[in-house]
Write an enzyme that holds these catalytic residues in place. Structure first.
Site, PDB file in Angstrom:
ATOM      1  N   LYS A 135       0.811  -1.214   0.000  1.00  0.00           N
ATOM      2  CA  LYS A 135       0.000   0.000   0.000  1.00  0.00           C
ATOM      3  C   LYS A 135       0.849   1.270   0.000  1.00  0.00           C
ATOM      4  O   LYS A 135       0.310   2.360  -0.159  1.00  0.00           O
ATOM      5  CB  LYS A 135      -0.925   0.021   1.225  1.00  0.00           C
ATOM      6  CG  LYS A 135      -2.124  -0.887   1.111  1.00  0.00           C
ATOM      7  CD  LYS A 135      -3.107  -0.598   2.242  1.00  0.00           C
ATOM      8  CE  LYS A 135      -4.409  -1.363   2.042  1.00  0.00           C
ATOM      9  NZ  LYS A 135      -5.410  -1.024   3.087  1.00  0.00           N
ATOM     10  N   GLU A 136       2.147   1.120   0.188  1.00  0.00           N
ATOM     11  CA  GLU A 136       3.010   2.293   0.259  1.00  0.00           C
ATOM     12  C   GLU A 136       3.902   2.387  -0.979  1.00  0.00           C
ATOM     13  O   GLU A 136       3.447   2.846  -2.027  1.00  0.00           O
ATOM     14  CB  GLU A 136       3.795   2.268   1.572  1.00  0.00           C
ATOM     15  CG  GLU A 136       2.876   2.350   2.793  1.00  0.00           C
ATOM     16  CD  GLU A 136       3.608   2.417   4.110  1.00  0.00           C
ATOM     17  OE1 GLU A 136       4.476   3.285   4.266  1.00  0.00           O
ATOM     18  OE2 GLU A 136       3.314   1.582   4.995  1.00  0.00           O
ATOM     19  N   MET A 137       5.124   1.910  -0.913  1.00  0.00           N
ATOM     20  CA  MET A 137       6.015   2.027  -2.063  1.00  0.00           C
ATOM     21  C   MET A 137       5.946   0.799  -2.971  1.00  0.00           C
ATOM     22  O   MET A 137       6.327   0.869  -4.143  1.00  0.00           O
ATOM     23  CB  MET A 137       7.435   2.306  -1.582  1.00  0.00           C
ATOM     24  CG  MET A 137       7.540   3.650  -0.853  1.00  0.00           C
ATOM     25  SD  MET A 137       9.119   3.948   0.004  1.00  0.00           S
ATOM     26  CE  MET A 137      10.200   4.276  -1.384  1.00  0.00           C
TER      27      MET A 137
END
Length: 341
Positions: A135-137
């Site tokens: 969900k981030e990088m």
């Protein structure tokens, strides 16, 4: 004349210190409670060296560490915004929203654990998480290493930063370099000038706010050099906020006693890093102070007391302002894996 004493709890290394509400806190007392901010939060297992910091600074701003080549550490922990991003929860890969507010990276290396739920023991371990979080990088360790090894300038920088390693371009060393850079992000404030022995560094209202902060018992949790960041505490120890849904550290330990338990955040630069709390739901610092007093201490603050505490919290803002010039990053090569939007 008799003084009206109210108990104040200050917890450090298992000790309890009691003080009187309204009693003036002088620089020596403040130094005893909060300690002295170091220039670097060093780590014996990952010594901070100039070469490591130079590499880590570039990697902190390096968007090619993300799958899409569009997100860096600085995206959610913007050094131009006191190490936060000004959002309730951050935007990640393909515009996914996170579930918790991104805390400031400034002075974070002082804290005894990382993330709201304390699932990482230090900034070295923390740096490994967001890069591979879908969900981030959203990258993989293999993709990160492949991209870095395809860029000659990075290969050279890793050899300089980790001269004893035969194959220094690794995911582990990527995290270590980023962490070494983060360990230099200490931000002295006017409050540190006060602790150093300059009473005039704080205004009369700020000193009154400090007295109220200590007198109410806020230092039971917000103590030490980070003015927080040194313990886990249950949010809503006395009155649980109705809006609190996040189970906190329970998600890590599955221990019933850890429901609604979070790492106590540092209050350094808190006036610069709205919104507040684990879900970023409160945008007013004065409101956040009132919520904490009621939830944790069972106290309903007057507007005057809340304003004085906020005045004190403003004295914790970086002074001078931390300036980190954006580094010039090396170009990709023909073999560098392309962005994956």
């Amino acid at each position: 004349m008799r003084r009206l004493l109210l108990w104040v709890l200050f917890l450090t290394n298992g000790c309890v210190i009691r003080s009187a509400i309204g009693q003036a806190v002088d620089p020596d007392q403040a130094k005893q409670i909060f300690g002295v901010l170091p220039k670097v939060a060093d780590n014996l297992q990952n010594p901070v060296t100039p070469e490591k910091v130079t590499l880590g600074k570039s990697l902190y701003f390096e968007r090619r560490l993300s799958k899409s080549s569009s997100i860096s550490c600085n995206s959610c922990h913007d050094l131009g915004m006191a190490g936060a991003d000004g959002l309730s929860t951050s935007l990640g890969y393909r515009w996914q929203l996170g579930t918790r507010n991104a805390p400031s990276v400034l002075n974070a290396a002082l804290e005894f654990s990382q993330f709201w739920d304390g699932r990482a023991k230090d900034v070295e371990e923390q740096a490994k998480g967001p890069i591979v979080n879908p969900k981030e990088m959203a990258a993989t360790k293999e993709l990160v290493v492949q991209r870095l090894k395809s860029i000659p300038a990075y290969v050279d920088a890793f050899h300089k930063a980790f001269p004893e390693d035969k194959d220094p371009v690794s995911y582990e060393n990527t995290a270590k370099a980023i962490a070494a850079f983060e360990r230099t992000l200490m931000t002295p404030s006017r409050f540190d000038q006060f602790i150093a022995g300059n009473p005039s560094a704080l205004s009369e209202q700020e000193r009154q706010g400090l007295n109220t902060f200590v007198g109410l018992g806020c230092t039971a949790c917000h103590n030490g050099v980070g003015i927080g960041g040194g313990s886990f505490q249950k949010f809503g120890a006395i009155h649980k906020p109705d809006w609190l849904k996040d189970l906190g550290r329970y998600e890590v330990t599955k221990n019933e006693a850890d429901k609604y338990v979070f790492k106590v955040p540092s209050l350094r630069n808190v006036a610069l890093t709205a919104p507040y709390f684990n879900d970023g739901s409160v945008w007013s610092l004065e409101e956040a102070v009132k919520i904490m007093a009621y939830a944790q201490l069972g106290r309903t603050l007057t507007d005057a007391d809340a304003k004085s505490i906020v005045a004190f919290l403003n004295s914790l803002s970086e002074d001078p302002t931390l300036t980190v010039p954006t580094p010039v990053l090396p170009p990709s090569s023909l073999s560098t894996p392309k962005p994956m939007p």
